[in-house]
Structure formats: C-alpha cells, structure tokens
Enzyme design. Sequence first.
Site, PDB file in Angstrom:
ATOM      1  N   TYR A 103       1.615  -6.415  -2.313  1.00 49.91           N
ATOM      2  CA  TYR A 103       0.086  -7.129  -2.526  1.00 49.91           C
ATOM      3  C   TYR A 103      -0.750  -6.076  -3.402  1.00 49.91           C
ATOM      4  O   TYR A 103      -1.400  -6.628  -4.315  1.00 49.91           O
ATOM      5  CB  TYR A 103      -0.102  -4.979  -1.372  1.00 49.91           C
ATOM      6  CG  TYR A 103      -1.944  -4.985  -2.040  1.00 49.91           C
ATOM      7  CD1 TYR A 103      -2.382  -5.983  -1.565  1.00 49.91           C
ATOM      8  CD2 TYR A 103      -1.818  -4.144  -0.478  1.00 49.91           C
ATOM      9  CE1 TYR A 103      -3.958  -5.972  -1.076  1.00 49.91           C
ATOM     10  CE2 TYR A 103      -3.521  -3.836  -0.324  1.00 49.91           C
ATOM     11  CZ  TYR A 103      -4.244  -4.568   0.041  1.00 49.91           C
ATOM     12  OH  TYR A 103      -5.873  -4.941  -0.280  1.00 49.91           O
ATOM     13  N   THR A 162       6.136  -7.219  -6.205  1.00 47.56           N
ATOM     14  CA  THR A 162       5.665  -8.362  -5.697  1.00 47.56           C
ATOM     15  C   THR A 162       5.085  -8.278  -4.403  1.00 47.56           C
ATOM     16  O   THR A 162       4.979  -9.557  -3.600  1.00 47.56           O
ATOM     17  CB  THR A 162       6.888  -8.792  -5.799  1.00 47.56           C
ATOM     18  OG1 THR A 162       7.800  -8.209  -4.585  1.00 47.56           O
ATOM     19  CG2 THR A 162       7.730  -9.200  -6.445  1.00 47.56           C
ATOM     20  N   ASP A 194     -12.725  -1.951  -3.902  1.00 49.41           N
ATOM     21  CA  ASP A 194     -12.348  -1.385  -2.959  1.00 49.41           C
ATOM     22  C   ASP A 194     -11.150   0.008  -2.513  1.00 49.41           C
ATOM     23  O   ASP A 194     -11.395  -0.097  -1.402  1.00 49.41           O
ATOM     24  CB  ASP A 194     -11.994  -2.366  -2.228  1.00 49.41           C
ATOM     25  CG  ASP A 194     -13.414  -3.867  -2.065  1.00 49.41           C
ATOM     26  OD1 ASP A 194     -14.339  -3.482  -1.899  1.00 49.41           O
ATOM     27  OD2 ASP A 194     -13.305  -4.425  -1.807  1.00 49.41           O
ATOM     28  N   ASP A 229       4.437   0.658  -0.800  1.00 52.87           N
ATOM     29  CA  ASP A 229       3.188   0.565  -1.982  1.00 52.87           C
ATOM     30  C   ASP A 229       2.234   1.851  -1.192  1.00 52.87           C
ATOM     31  O   ASP A 229       3.311   2.156   0.296  1.00 52.87           O
ATOM     32  CB  ASP A 229       2.331  -0.572  -2.124  1.00 52.87           C
ATOM     33  CG  ASP A 229       2.469  -1.233  -0.879  1.00 52.87           C
ATOM     34  OD1 ASP A 229       1.547  -0.522   0.046  1.00 52.87           O
ATOM     35  OD2 ASP A 229       2.407  -2.322  -1.765  1.00 52.87           O
ATOM     36  N   ASP A 284      10.912  -9.884   5.268  1.00 54.47           N
ATOM     37  CA  ASP A 284      10.819  -8.107   4.445  1.00 54.47           C
ATOM     38  C   ASP A 284       9.998  -7.388   4.854  1.00 54.47           C
ATOM     39  O   ASP A 284      10.699  -6.035   4.589  1.00 54.47           O
ATOM     40  CB  ASP A 284       9.941  -8.854   3.077  1.00 54.47           C
ATOM     41  CG  ASP A 284      10.839  -9.576   1.523  1.00 54.47           C
ATOM     42  OD1 ASP A 284      11.604  -9.739   2.036  1.00 54.47           O
ATOM     43  OD2 ASP A 284      10.713  -9.782   0.540  1.00 54.47           O
ATOM     44  N   GLY A 285       8.811  -7.531   5.955  1.00 56.64           N
ATOM     45  CA  GLY A 285       8.578  -5.871   6.128  1.00 56.64           C
ATOM     46  C   GLY A 285       9.484  -5.624   7.330  1.00 56.64           C
ATOM     47  O   GLY A 285       9.268  -4.385   7.412  1.00 56.64           O
ATOM     48  N   ARG A 318     -18.016  -1.675   0.962  1.00 55.07           N
ATOM     49  CA  ARG A 318     -19.208  -1.275  -0.029  1.00 55.07           C
ATOM     50  C   ARG A 318     -17.646  -0.271  -1.361  1.00 55.07           C
ATOM     51  O   ARG A 318     -17.213  -0.448  -0.656  1.00 55.07           O
ATOM     52  CB  ARG A 318     -20.043   0.158   0.196  1.00 55.07           C
ATOM     53  CG  ARG A 318     -19.831   0.891   1.086  1.00 55.07           C
ATOM     54  CD  ARG A 318     -20.926   1.756   0.629  1.00 55.07           C
ATOM     55  NE  ARG A 318     -21.264   2.622   1.272  1.00 55.07           N
ATOM     56  CZ  ARG A 318     -21.155   3.507   2.712  1.00 55.07           C
ATOM     57  NH1 ARG A 318     -22.228   1.828   3.700  1.00 55.07           N
ATOM     58  NH2 ARG A 318     -21.372   4.277   3.577  1.00 55.07           N
ATOM     59  N   LEU A 375       0.784  -7.571  -6.231  1.00 54.99           N
ATOM     60  CA  LEU A 375       0.707  -8.820  -6.765  1.00 54.99           C
ATOM     61  C   LEU A 375      -0.814  -9.455  -6.564  1.00 54.99           C
ATOM     62  O   LEU A 375      -1.505  -9.687  -7.550  1.00 54.99           O
ATOM     63  CB  LEU A 375       2.147  -9.400  -7.414  1.00 54.99           C
ATOM     64  CG  LEU A 375       2.071 -10.167  -7.043  1.00 54.99           C
ATOM     65  CD1 LEU A 375       2.393 -10.490  -8.794  1.00 54.99           C
ATOM     66  CD2 LEU A 375       2.748 -11.512  -6.726  1.00 54.99           C
ATOM     67  N   SER A 376      -0.946  -8.712  -5.680  1.00 56.40           N
ATOM     68  CA  SER A 376      -1.816 -10.189  -4.601  1.00 56.40           C
ATOM     69  C   SER A 376      -3.485  -9.270  -5.694  1.00 56.40           C
ATOM     70  O   SER A 376      -4.300 -10.298  -5.637  1.00 56.40           O
ATOM     71  CB  SER A 376      -1.915 -10.011  -3.529  1.00 56.40           C
ATOM     72  OG  SER A 376      -0.771 -10.293  -2.774  1.00 56.40           O
TER      73      SER A 376
END
Length: 289
Positions: free
Chosen positions: A187, A185, A174, A145, A70-71, A155, A189-190
């Site tokens: 980052y 589906t 973050d 994305d 995919d990448g 931080r 999704l993670s």
Amino acid sequence: MNRFYVITNSEKDKNLETTGRIYDYLKSRGCECTVREYQGKGQPQEAHFRYTDEAWIPEGTECILVLGGDGTLIQAARDTVDRKIPLLGINLGTLGYLAEIEKSGIPDALDSLLLDNYTIEPRMLLEGSVYRETGGVIKNIALNDIVVNRAGALRVIDYEICVNGEYLNRYSADGMIVSTPTGSTGYSLSAGGPIVSPMASMIVVTPICPHTLTARSIVLSGGDRVAIHIGPGRRSGNEEAFVTFDGEVSVPVETGDYVEIQRSEKTVNILKISRISFLEVLRNKMRAN
C-alpha cells in the site's frame, strides 16, 4: 527438514489440486505432512487468530508451506508468529514479493527443503498500541503495515505525527501508512512511498492523498517510535477513523485518540530457496506493469 504443515487458500487452489500433489510428493519421500485448508476472507473473527490456530500445528513442525499469494502468507505469518516456524510461500496468484515459488518450481523447491538447501530471512514486524479517550489499550502486530484512515464522509483529517515523543509534522490527508520494509512494496508504494530492501531495519511513514504539494514519505530508523494523533475535523468537529493492521484487523478511533507504533520484538522467518534476488523480483514486477 521432513516435517511440514500446509496452509492453503482454497479460493486460489480449486479442489486443492496443487495441495494434494504437494502432500503426495512429500509423503512419498517419507515426510510428515499435515494440511490445513485456508478458507479465505469472510471467516468468523476469532479472539487469537484470523485463519489458522497455531495450536493446530503439530509439535516438531519444521516448515509451514503457504499456498496462495502474498496476502495468504501475511495472514499465516500473523497467526503463527509465536511458533517461530519458518514459512515458504507458493504463489498461486499474480507475481508477488513474498510468495516466491511458482507452480512450475514446486518439485525443485520441495527437494531443496528436503536437502536443507535454503536460507532464512528474518523480517521485522510492527507493534501498534491504540490509545482511546474512552479508555483501554488495544495492541496488534503487522508484517506489512499499520494504516490510519478516515471513515465516513470524503474529507481530509489532520494527523499529528510525533517521533520518539518529539513533534514532527501535521498532515492534512486521507490517512497515514506506517510500513515495514516488507510492506514498502504494498500500500505504501501505491501511495507514493519508497521501496526498501526487505532485510533493512527501517520504518516508512507515508501520507495518503495529502492536501499539500510538499508532503513526502519519511524513512525512520527501525528503533524509532511513531505516534499518530487523530486531530479535529473542519470547524473543530469530531472525526472518525480506523487503525488497520495488515488490512485485516481494524480498530475504530476518533479525534483525541492516537496510535503508537514501534518495532515488535517478534519476527517472522521467511524461507528463501530461489536464487532470484529481491532486485530481480522487483525488476520483473516493474516489467509486468
């Protein structure tokens, strides 16, 4: 179709064995085929492309075959978006969502292309415009994305979110992920974001590790415009972050800067041959985990 251009991730196709078989297969059937070896990450950054210069693609090319994962397909799509040539992903890695053809299915997939037995799925892109207090605007696109993430010390940063010019919310987190349906589906999704059908017209906003129990992803219309402002750090200090497009192109930002994200006028055309639906791919992915 009978005019092909092949982009191969040589890190996943050692000695270009699979690429060579595809080239021989197409040439034996009277097709035109040009191979461009994709070297993988770590190549010098060019001004107008990451791995593949679209000027290298011969005129009249009807299909770009992308070997990798995919990448690899995402980067090929970004590099060649202005040529509007449909892409077919051939998966040489783990189960993916975009690269639908496995090694065992390559001959049947090529035959389907030669017989014009396929469909084309247009996928939406995001366009991000980074505005910095030092001046100038930096623009780029993303198929998956656009991520705003902290830099330096571990931080949280305050991110102020506006939609269509109206204040929405402030997140202490973050970072923030703004994804397309295709990128839902990844980052997003993670980070706890929802899965969205890739053919939908939506924008998903997901906070990364928010410092609250109530923060949730927000699904917006594809026509909305999202602005993310980098707020001050603790004790009103200056904070540094990065705006990253598809995990490749990064733009440094700091407190007072912001990025405006909206649907791009450009689209990427993904070829679909397999009768396997997105839901079946999703089910297989869930089972694999």
